[in-house]
Motif scaffolding. Structure first.
Motif, PDB file in Angstrom:
ATOM      1  N   SER A  14      45.129  37.872  54.089  1.00  0.00           N
ATOM      2  CA  SER A  14      44.527  36.638  54.600  1.00  0.00           C
ATOM      3  C   SER A  14      43.758  36.933  55.888  1.00  0.00           C
ATOM      4  O   SER A  14      43.866  38.015  56.476  1.00  0.00           O
ATOM      5  CB  SER A  14      45.617  35.608  54.895  1.00  0.00           C
ATOM      6  OG  SER A  14      46.387  36.017  56.019  1.00  0.00           O
ATOM      7  N   PHE A  15      43.023  35.929  56.357  1.00  0.00           N
ATOM      8  CA  PHE A  15      42.232  36.095  57.572  1.00  0.00           C
ATOM      9  C   PHE A  15      43.108  36.453  58.770  1.00  0.00           C
ATOM     10  O   PHE A  15      42.807  37.397  59.507  1.00  0.00           O
ATOM     11  CB  PHE A  15      41.442  34.818  57.868  1.00  0.00           C
ATOM     12  CG  PHE A  15      40.633  34.882  59.130  1.00  0.00           C
ATOM     13  CD1 PHE A  15      39.370  35.450  59.123  1.00  0.00           C
ATOM     14  CD2 PHE A  15      41.136  34.402  60.333  1.00  0.00           C
ATOM     15  CE1 PHE A  15      38.623  35.532  60.291  1.00  0.00           C
ATOM     16  CE2 PHE A  15      40.396  34.477  61.503  1.00  0.00           C
ATOM     17  CZ  PHE A  15      39.133  35.044  61.481  1.00  0.00           C
ATOM     18  N   SER A  16      44.181  35.724  58.973  1.00  0.00           N
ATOM     19  CA  SER A  16      45.038  35.985  60.129  1.00  0.00           C
ATOM     20  C   SER A  16      45.681  37.358  60.060  1.00  0.00           C
ATOM     21  O   SER A  16      45.944  37.985  61.092  1.00  0.00           O
ATOM     22  CB  SER A  16      46.128  34.908  60.252  1.00  0.00           C
ATOM     23  OG  SER A  16      45.551  33.655  60.566  1.00  0.00           O
ATOM     24  N   ALA A  68      43.414  23.153  59.479  1.00  0.00           N
ATOM     25  CA  ALA A  68      42.089  22.661  59.837  1.00  0.00           C
ATOM     26  C   ALA A  68      42.066  22.047  61.238  1.00  0.00           C
ATOM     27  O   ALA A  68      41.112  22.247  62.000  1.00  0.00           O
ATOM     28  CB  ALA A  68      41.616  21.638  58.805  1.00  0.00           C
ATOM     29  N   SER A  69      43.119  21.319  61.597  1.00  0.00           N
ATOM     30  CA  SER A  69      43.143  20.691  62.916  1.00  0.00           C
ATOM     31  C   SER A  69      43.197  21.739  64.025  1.00  0.00           C
ATOM     32  O   SER A  69      42.557  21.585  65.081  1.00  0.00           O
ATOM     33  CB  SER A  69      44.339  19.744  63.034  1.00  0.00           C
ATOM     34  OG  SER A  69      45.558  20.444  62.821  1.00  0.00           O
ATOM     35  N   ASP A  70      43.931  22.830  63.794  1.00  0.00           N
ATOM     36  CA  ASP A  70      44.005  23.896  64.787  1.00  0.00           C
ATOM     37  C   ASP A  70      42.681  24.650  64.879  1.00  0.00           C
ATOM     38  O   ASP A  70      42.227  25.004  65.977  1.00  0.00           O
ATOM     39  CB  ASP A  70      45.126  24.879  64.428  1.00  0.00           C
ATOM     40  CG  ASP A  70      46.512  24.279  64.590  1.00  0.00           C
ATOM     41  OD1 ASP A  70      46.618  23.159  65.141  1.00  0.00           O
ATOM     42  OD2 ASP A  70      47.489  24.921  64.166  1.00  0.00           O
ATOM     43  N   LEU A  71      42.063  24.913  63.721  1.00  0.00           N
ATOM     44  CA  LEU A  71      40.773  25.595  63.725  1.00  0.00           C
ATOM     45  C   LEU A  71      39.729  24.745  64.445  1.00  0.00           C
ATOM     46  O   LEU A  71      38.915  25.258  65.220  1.00  0.00           O
ATOM     47  CB  LEU A  71      40.330  25.893  62.297  1.00  0.00           C
ATOM     48  CG  LEU A  71      39.006  26.655  62.148  1.00  0.00           C
ATOM     49  CD1 LEU A  71      39.079  28.022  62.838  1.00  0.00           C
ATOM     50  CD2 LEU A  71      38.643  26.820  60.668  1.00  0.00           C
ATOM     51  N   ASN A 129      39.849  33.293  71.638  1.00  0.00           N
ATOM     52  CA  ASN A 129      40.670  32.107  71.372  1.00  0.00           C
ATOM     53  C   ASN A 129      41.474  32.249  70.081  1.00  0.00           C
ATOM     54  O   ASN A 129      42.610  31.774  69.991  1.00  0.00           O
ATOM     55  CB  ASN A 129      39.780  30.861  71.331  1.00  0.00           C
ATOM     56  CG  ASN A 129      39.231  30.498  72.702  1.00  0.00           C
ATOM     57  OD1 ASN A 129      39.900  30.706  73.719  1.00  0.00           O
ATOM     58  ND2 ASN A 129      38.017  29.994  72.746  1.00  0.00           N
ATOM     59  N   LEU A 130      40.903  32.913  69.067  1.00  0.00           N
ATOM     60  CA  LEU A 130      41.653  33.176  67.838  1.00  0.00           C
ATOM     61  C   LEU A 130      42.820  34.130  68.109  1.00  0.00           C
ATOM     62  O   LEU A 130      43.932  33.917  67.621  1.00  0.00           O
ATOM     63  CB  LEU A 130      40.731  33.777  66.775  1.00  0.00           C
ATOM     64  CG  LEU A 130      39.777  32.823  66.062  1.00  0.00           C
ATOM     65  CD1 LEU A 130      38.738  33.609  65.265  1.00  0.00           C
ATOM     66  CD2 LEU A 130      40.530  31.863  65.144  1.00  0.00           C
ATOM     67  N   PHE A 131      42.558  35.185  68.877  1.00  0.00           N
ATOM     68  CA  PHE A 131      43.624  36.132  69.224  1.00  0.00           C
ATOM     69  C   PHE A 131      44.770  35.404  69.922  1.00  0.00           C
ATOM     70  O   PHE A 131      45.938  35.590  69.580  1.00  0.00           O
ATOM     71  CB  PHE A 131      43.073  37.223  70.150  1.00  0.00           C
ATOM     72  CG  PHE A 131      42.525  38.423  69.434  1.00  0.00           C
ATOM     73  CD1 PHE A 131      41.876  38.310  68.222  1.00  0.00           C
ATOM     74  CD2 PHE A 131      42.638  39.684  69.991  1.00  0.00           C
ATOM     75  CE1 PHE A 131      41.361  39.421  67.579  1.00  0.00           C
ATOM     76  CE2 PHE A 131      42.127  40.814  69.353  1.00  0.00           C
ATOM     77  CZ  PHE A 131      41.490  40.677  68.142  1.00  0.00           C
ATOM     78  N   GLU A 132      44.429  34.621  70.929  1.00  0.00           N
ATOM     79  CA  GLU A 132      45.457  33.926  71.706  1.00  0.00           C
ATOM     80  C   GLU A 132      46.277  32.998  70.813  1.00  0.00           C
ATOM     81  O   GLU A 132      47.503  32.941  70.914  1.00  0.00           O
ATOM     82  CB  GLU A 132      44.802  33.129  72.834  1.00  0.00           C
ATOM     83  CG  GLU A 132      45.784  32.569  73.846  1.00  0.00           C
ATOM     84  CD  GLU A 132      45.081  31.971  75.035  1.00  0.00           C
ATOM     85  OE1 GLU A 132      45.473  32.292  76.170  1.00  0.00           O
ATOM     86  OE2 GLU A 132      44.143  31.168  74.835  1.00  0.00           O
ATOM     87  N   TYR A 133      45.619  32.307  69.893  1.00  0.00           N
ATOM     88  CA  TYR A 133      46.298  31.378  68.978  1.00  0.00           C
ATOM     89  C   TYR A 133      47.262  32.122  68.060  1.00  0.00           C
ATOM     90  O   TYR A 133      48.440  31.761  67.936  1.00  0.00           O
ATOM     91  CB  TYR A 133      45.254  30.625  68.149  1.00  0.00           C
ATOM     92  CG  TYR A 133      45.837  29.797  67.023  1.00  0.00           C
ATOM     93  CD1 TYR A 133      46.314  28.510  67.245  1.00  0.00           C
ATOM     94  CD2 TYR A 133      45.918  30.315  65.724  1.00  0.00           C
ATOM     95  CE1 TYR A 133      46.845  27.749  66.224  1.00  0.00           C
ATOM     96  CE2 TYR A 133      46.459  29.569  64.692  1.00  0.00           C
ATOM     97  CZ  TYR A 133      46.911  28.289  64.944  1.00  0.00           C
ATOM     98  OH  TYR A 133      47.457  27.554  63.921  1.00  0.00           O
ATOM     99  N   LYS A 164      47.084  35.641  77.506  1.00  0.00           N
ATOM    100  CA  LYS A 164      48.487  36.028  77.400  1.00  0.00           C
ATOM    101  C   LYS A 164      48.699  36.937  76.187  1.00  0.00           C
ATOM    102  O   LYS A 164      48.239  36.659  75.090  1.00  0.00           O
ATOM    103  CB  LYS A 164      49.358  34.777  77.272  1.00  0.00           C
ATOM    104  CG  LYS A 164      50.848  35.058  77.346  1.00  0.00           C
ATOM    105  CD  LYS A 164      51.646  33.768  77.330  1.00  0.00           C
ATOM    106  CE  LYS A 164      53.150  34.061  77.403  1.00  0.00           C
ATOM    107  NZ  LYS A 164      53.959  32.817  77.383  1.00  0.00           N
ATOM    108  N   GLY A 165      49.408  38.044  76.422  1.00  0.00           N
ATOM    109  CA  GLY A 165      49.739  38.951  75.331  1.00  0.00           C
ATOM    110  C   GLY A 165      48.641  39.898  74.931  1.00  0.00           C
ATOM    111  O   GLY A 165      48.733  40.562  73.901  1.00  0.00           O
TER     112      GLY A 165
END
Length: 476
Positions: A14-16, A68-71, A129-133, A164-165
C-alpha cells in the motif's frame, strides 16, 4: 491501490507501506499496479478547483489507505498561501503554482514560491506532513538519507526540520552548489538536521544513498527512509501542478498543451508522464538537459549511457549536473510494457556502469507514443536566454528555467500552449544572473544576510561504510 516494483521481485504494498522506504527491496522503484484514469467528466469537474481541492482529488485516487478526512487535513495543511509567501502577490500565493504569460501560447508555470524558492518545496512540504502523520500513527521514527545537487536538500530539510521522529542526513557534492543553495542548507542549526559534504559529484552522493538502501539489514536496523525523487510520494505530489497548469491555459478538454521540463534526475518530467497516463491531454513532454545530456542522448538515439562521476560536468545549472537519472527506470518500465525481467536486464548493465540500447528490440520506436522529445542547453545558451527573457518580457529567470525555455522555443507548435516549468527563483543563482544581466536578482527581504550565517556541516569522502558509521553514531 497497490504499488509494485519495476524489477518485479518485491511484494505489492500500500501507499503507506512504501512511503518511508524509497527503493523497493529488490532495488527497483515503486509504481502503481495500474494508473487511475480521469475521463472527460472528471476533468470538467476538476477544471474550476483551487489547488487544495485539485490536490485532494488527484491524491485520493493514488492514496486509499489514509482516511479521506485525514488526507484532506494533510493537503490543506500543506498547500496554504502563507507557506508560499514568496509569490508575486497574494493571489499567486493562493494559487500555489500560478502561470505567467510571456506571450501567446508561451507561459512559465511558477513553481518556486515556497520556503526554499525551488519547485521541490511543493512535493517536499507534502512529504514532510505525510511522514509526520504515518510515523505518529505507528509510533515510529525514521532516519532520512538523501542526496542533493542543490535544491532537494534544502527543500527536504526545511520540510522536515523540527518534525517529531525524523532525522535528516543529507549528502551534497562539496563546493559544487551555488553559494545561496549551500547557505540555505548548511546554516540550519536544527538538531535533527545533518549535512554531509561529499568530496565528489552528485552521482557519488546518489550512489551512496542507493547502496545504503540496498543494504536491507542496515536499512531496517537504522530505520532508513528516503526523500529523493525515488520516493513515489514525491512524484505523486508533482503530478498535481501539471493538471493545475493545464487548466490555467485551456478552456476545454479538447485542447492539448505541451510542457518543457528542465531535467536531471527525471523526477519532475516523470510526474508529467504519470499525469499523461492518468488522462491529462498532454501533447509533448520536452526533456530539457544541460551539458550533462544523458537523457537528451537517449531521446534522440535510444541509447542510455550514464557518464559516470568522472565525466559529469559542473555547470551554471548545477541542480541538473546528473548523469544517472534515477527516475528514468519508471518510464522505461512503462515503455517495455511493464516487463520486469526486461527492466532487471537493462539495469543490471546500468548498475555496473554500462549502457543499454532500446533500438535492438524496437522499444525505442514506441517513445514517440508517450509524447517525449528532448533538447539540450549549454552555458552560452542559458546566458543568452536569460538576457532575452529579461529584455523581451521584463522577467528574470534562473539558469535551469532558462534551459527549459531554450528547448521550449525550439519545439513550439502553432496553437499548442507551451508551459515551461520554472524550477527556482533567480535569487538562488546570483553569480550566474550577475554574469547574464550585470545586476543581482531580487532576493526576498527575509533572506538577506543568509550567506553570513554560521554553517554546520561535515566534509567526508564518498565512502559507503564511513557514511553508515556516521549515521549509526548520530542515531544512538
Amino acid at each position: 491501490m497497490k504499488y509494485i516494483s519495476t524489477r518485479g521481485q518485491s511484494p505489492a504494498l500500500s501507499f503507506s507501506e512504501i512511503l518511508l522506504g524509497g527503493l523497493a527491496p529488490d532495488g527497483g522503484l515503486y509504481m502503481p499496479e495500474a494508473y487511475p484514469h480521469f475521463d472527460d467528466a472528471d476533468l470538467n469537474a476538476m477544471r474550476g478547483m483551487n489547488y487544495r481541492d485539485l490536490a485532494f482529488t488527484i491524491l485520493s485516487r493514488l492514496i486509499d489507505d489514509i482516511p479521506a478526512s485525514d488526507l484532506r487535513t494533510i493537503v490543506d495543511k500543506t498547500y496554504r498561501a502563507e507557506v508560499y509567501a514568496y509569490a508575486r502577490d497574494e493571489q499567486s500565493a493562493e494559487d500555489i503554482t500560478p502561470t505567467l504569460k510571456l506571450e501567446d501560447n508561451l507561459y512559465l508555470l511558477s513553481l518556486s514560491n515556497g520556503p526554499t524558492l525551488a519547485f521541490k518545496d511543493i512535493a517536499m512540504q507534502l512529504l514532510g506532513n505525510l511522514f509526520e502523520y504515518v510515523l505518529a500513527k505507528e509510533g515510529q521514527e525514521t532516519n532520512i538519507l538523501g542526496a542533493t545537487s542543490g535544491d532537494t536538500g534544502s527543500a527536504a530539510e526545511y520540510a522536515m526540520r523540527g518534525k517529531k521522529g525524523v532525522r535528516v542526513f543529507m549528502l551534497s557534492p562539496h563546493k559544487k552548489m551555488s553559494r545561496f543553495q549551500t547557505a540555505q542548507m548548511f546554516s540550519l542549526q536544527d538538531e535533527n538536521i545533518f549535512n554531509i559534504a561529499i568530496n565528489g559529484v552528485f552521482d557519488d552522493c546518489q550512489d551512496i544513498v542507493k547502496a545504503v538502501s540496498n543494504d536491507l539489514a542496515f536499512k531496517a536496523q537504522s530505520k532508513i527512509g528516503a526523500v529523493n525523487s525515488i520516493n513515489w510520494a514525491r512524484v505523486v505530489a508533482q503530478v498535481v501542478y501539471y493538471f493545475k497548469g493545464y487548466f490555467a491555459v485551456t478552456k476545454t478538454n479538447a485542447e492539448q498543451v505541451s510542457f518543457s521540463v528542465p531535467s536531471g534526475n527525471f523526477g519532475n518530467v516523470c510526474a508529467g508522464h504519470v499525469a499523461r497516463m492518468m488522462g491529462l491531454p498532454i501533447k509533448k513532454l520536452l526533456v530539457a538537459t544541460n551539458e550533462n545530456d544523458v537523457l537528451d542522448e537517449f531521446f534522440r538515439t535510444g541509447i542510455y549511457r550514464p557518464r559516470g562521476s568522472a565525466n559529469t560536468y559542473h555547470t551554471s545549472s548545477p541542480s541538473m549536473d546528473i548523469s544517472k537519472a534515477s527516475n528514468f527506470e519508471r518510464f522505461v518500465f512503462d515503455l517495455v510494457g511493464r516487463n520486469t525481467e526486461k527492466v532487471r536486464q537493462l539495469w543490471s548493465k546500468v548498475d555496473v556502469g554500462g549502457a543499454f540500447d532500446l533500438n535492438e528490440e524496437g522499444y525505442f520506436d514506441k517513445v514517440a507514443g508517450y509524447g517525449f522529445i528532448s533538447g539540450s542547453s549549454n552555458h552560452a545558451n542559458r546566458m543568452q536566454t536569460i538576457r532575452n527573457t529579461f529584455d523581451h518580457y521584463g522577467v528574470t529567470i534562473d539558469t535551469h528555467t532558462a534551459d527549459g525555455l531554450k528547448v521550449a522555443l525550439e519545439h513550439r507548435e502553432a496553437d499548442v500552449p507551451m508551459l515551461v516549468l520554472e524550477t527556482a527563483l533567480p535569487a538562488k543563482f546570483e553569480e550566474a544572473i550577475v554574469e547574464a544581466l550585470g545586476q543581482n536578482p531580487e532576493r526576498p527581504a527575509s533572506l538577506h544576510g543568509l550567506d553570513a550565517l554560521p554553517q554546520r556541516f561535515e566534509v567526508m569522502e564518498a565512502d559507503i561504510d564511513s557514511i553508515k558509521q556516521y549515521i549509526t553514531q548520530h542515531i544512538r
